[in-house]
Scaffold this motif. Structure first.
Motif, mmCIF file in Angstrom:
data_model
loop_
_atom_site.group_PDB
_atom_site.id
_atom_site.type_symbol
_atom_site.label_atom_id
_atom_site.label_comp_id
_atom_site.label_asym_id
_atom_site.label_seq_id
_atom_site.Cartn_x
_atom_site.Cartn_y
_atom_site.Cartn_z
ATOM 1 N N ASP B 170 0.811 -1.214 0.000
ATOM 2 C CA ASP B 170 0.000 0.000 0.000
ATOM 3 C C ASP B 170 0.847 1.269 0.000
ATOM 4 O OD1 ASP B 170 -2.607 0.953 -0.109
ATOM 5 O OD2 ASP B 170 -2.522 1.555 1.992
ATOM 6 N N GLY B 171 2.103 1.165 0.412
ATOM 7 C CA GLY B 171 2.974 2.334 0.487
ATOM 8 C C GLY B 171 3.314 2.912 -0.873
ATOM 9 N N LEU B 172 3.012 2.187 -1.944
ATOM 10 C CA LEU B 172 3.331 2.654 -3.293
ATOM 11 C C LEU B 172 2.348 3.723 -3.773
ATOM 12 C CD1 LEU B 172 4.113 -0.809 -4.926
ATOM 13 C CD2 LEU B 172 5.750 0.898 -4.166
ATOM 14 N N GLY B 173 1.300 3.946 -3.022
ATOM 15 C CA GLY B 173 0.320 4.958 -3.434
ATOM 16 C C GLY B 173 -0.632 4.447 -4.493
#
Lengths: 107, 261
Positions: B170-173
């Protein structure tokens, strides 16, 4: 019990989605409801979009508020104002602006 | 070429277009599905229950809320109430698409309503509003919902099986893909003052009402936007001679006389 809960949730979701589809085709929709239908799409889209742009998943305002999310959305609408019927161009422009802004803000 | 062959080609074209147009939505939905699967694994929900939830409920937000409520041993009536509140906005979608699908056989309507998530409704409304004379647009909607369902179901399983490995996904946006999709869907309809007023009203109300649990504010926001739209018909003058609306009414198969947007 878990299976019963899942079934109940599924029935509720389906009933909501099927509600008007279940009405016989010769039924005449009330004029007021019919007049309101063209406004459902812009209302739905912006109601889902605006909170996501300005608020984090946890609730507070994004910091900074003019960060990648807002920039991506504004860029998408700007391209959409010119090329409104090109779905993928608007989508791509929005994602690209978001990605660039994310890199810039990360520095 | 026979009419049957032509019809088959039209349906295939609609199906192909739907499968193509839903791709951005799939990109945004997959991380959400993985997240749901991973959270279900953490909650010891069991792979069968997790997949049954995605199969039977098939509604991301209420699946996450329901998972938490089941894990917390919340009484069944409260879970049912939450389901009603979260999904009440789907009644709007059903009403909006009814003029287009009302003449389809009941099994078609069942199939289409099963897969009618937020984004699928928006894609379908956009396709149905296009005035190109196609009578097979339900194949387009079927393709969008079928593709998204397969992606959702598969990503749920992947999240359940490999959630720990994918926890930084999810940190990839990737969640922004959902918002970019909403922008791309909204842009064509934001071409007149009335639609802008409706959208801004709904957006601001949704923003203010975000603290309401179970996304209850969304229903109120959509209702507020639609109400302002109907009321604005008294304030704003029509911006053309009404031909556009009459074409839309003809496409919907209605004889209604509506005030021009």
């Amino acid at each position: 019990m878990v299976l019963l809960t899942i079934l109940l949730m599924g029935v509720i979701v389906f009933v909501m989605r099927f509600s008007f589809f279940a009405i016989p085709h010769d039924w005449t929709m009330p004029k007021l409801v019919e007049r309101s239908l063209p406004y459902v799409l812009p209302a739905v889209l912006l109601a889902m979009l605006v909170p996501g742009v300005f608020l984090t998943d946890e609730g507070p305002l994004r910091d900074p508020i003019y960060g990648p999310y807002l920039i991506g959305v504004v860029a998408g609408f700007a391209v959409g104002a010119v090329k409104k019927d090109n779905f993928f161009l608007v989508f791509g422009s929005s994602v690209l602006a978001f990605a660039v802004a994310k890199v810039v803000f990360a520095q | 070429m026979s009419e049957h062959v032509c019809r088959q080609r039209t349906r295939m074209a609609e199906f192909g277009a739907g499968a193509r147009d839903v791709v951005p939505i799939v990109i945004g939905a997959v991380p959400f599905g993985v997240l749901f699967g991973a959270l279900a694994a953490q909650a010891d929900f069991g792979v069968t229950n997790t997949l049954l939830m995605s199969l039977i409920v098939y509604s991301g937000t209420i699946q996450l809320i329901g998972l938490n409520m089941i894990a917390a041993a919340t009484p069944l009536p409260l879970i049912a109430l939450a389901s009603v509140i979260v999904n009440s906005r789907h009644v709007f979608y059903s009403a909006a698409l009814t003029p287009y699908v009302r003449r389809l056989p009941v099994w078609w309507r069942v199939l289409l309503s099963y897969g009618m998530t937020d984004q699928i409704y928006a894609l379908a409304e956009r396709r149905y509003s296009a005035r190109d004379g196609s009578t097979d647009k339900h194949w387009y909607m079927l393709a969008t919902s079928a593709t998204l369902f397969v992606a959702w179901f598969a990503s749920t399983y992947v999240g359940f099986a490999f959630g720990d490995v994918l926890k930084d996904f999810d940190g990839l946006g990737l969640d922004f893909a959902i918002y970019a999709t909403l922008v791309a869907l909204a842009a064509p309809s934001m071409d007149n003052p009335r639609a802008i007023i409706v959208g801004v009203t709904a957006g601001l109300v949704a923003l203010v009402l975000t603290p309401i649990p179970f996304q209850g504010g969304l229903f109120v926001a959509i209702l507020a936007g639609v109400t302002v739209g109907v009321l604005s018909e008294r304030w704003l003058r029509p911006d053309n001679d009404g031909c556009e609306q009459r074409e839309a009414d003809a496409e919907r198969g209605t004889d209604a006389i509506r005030v021009q947007r």
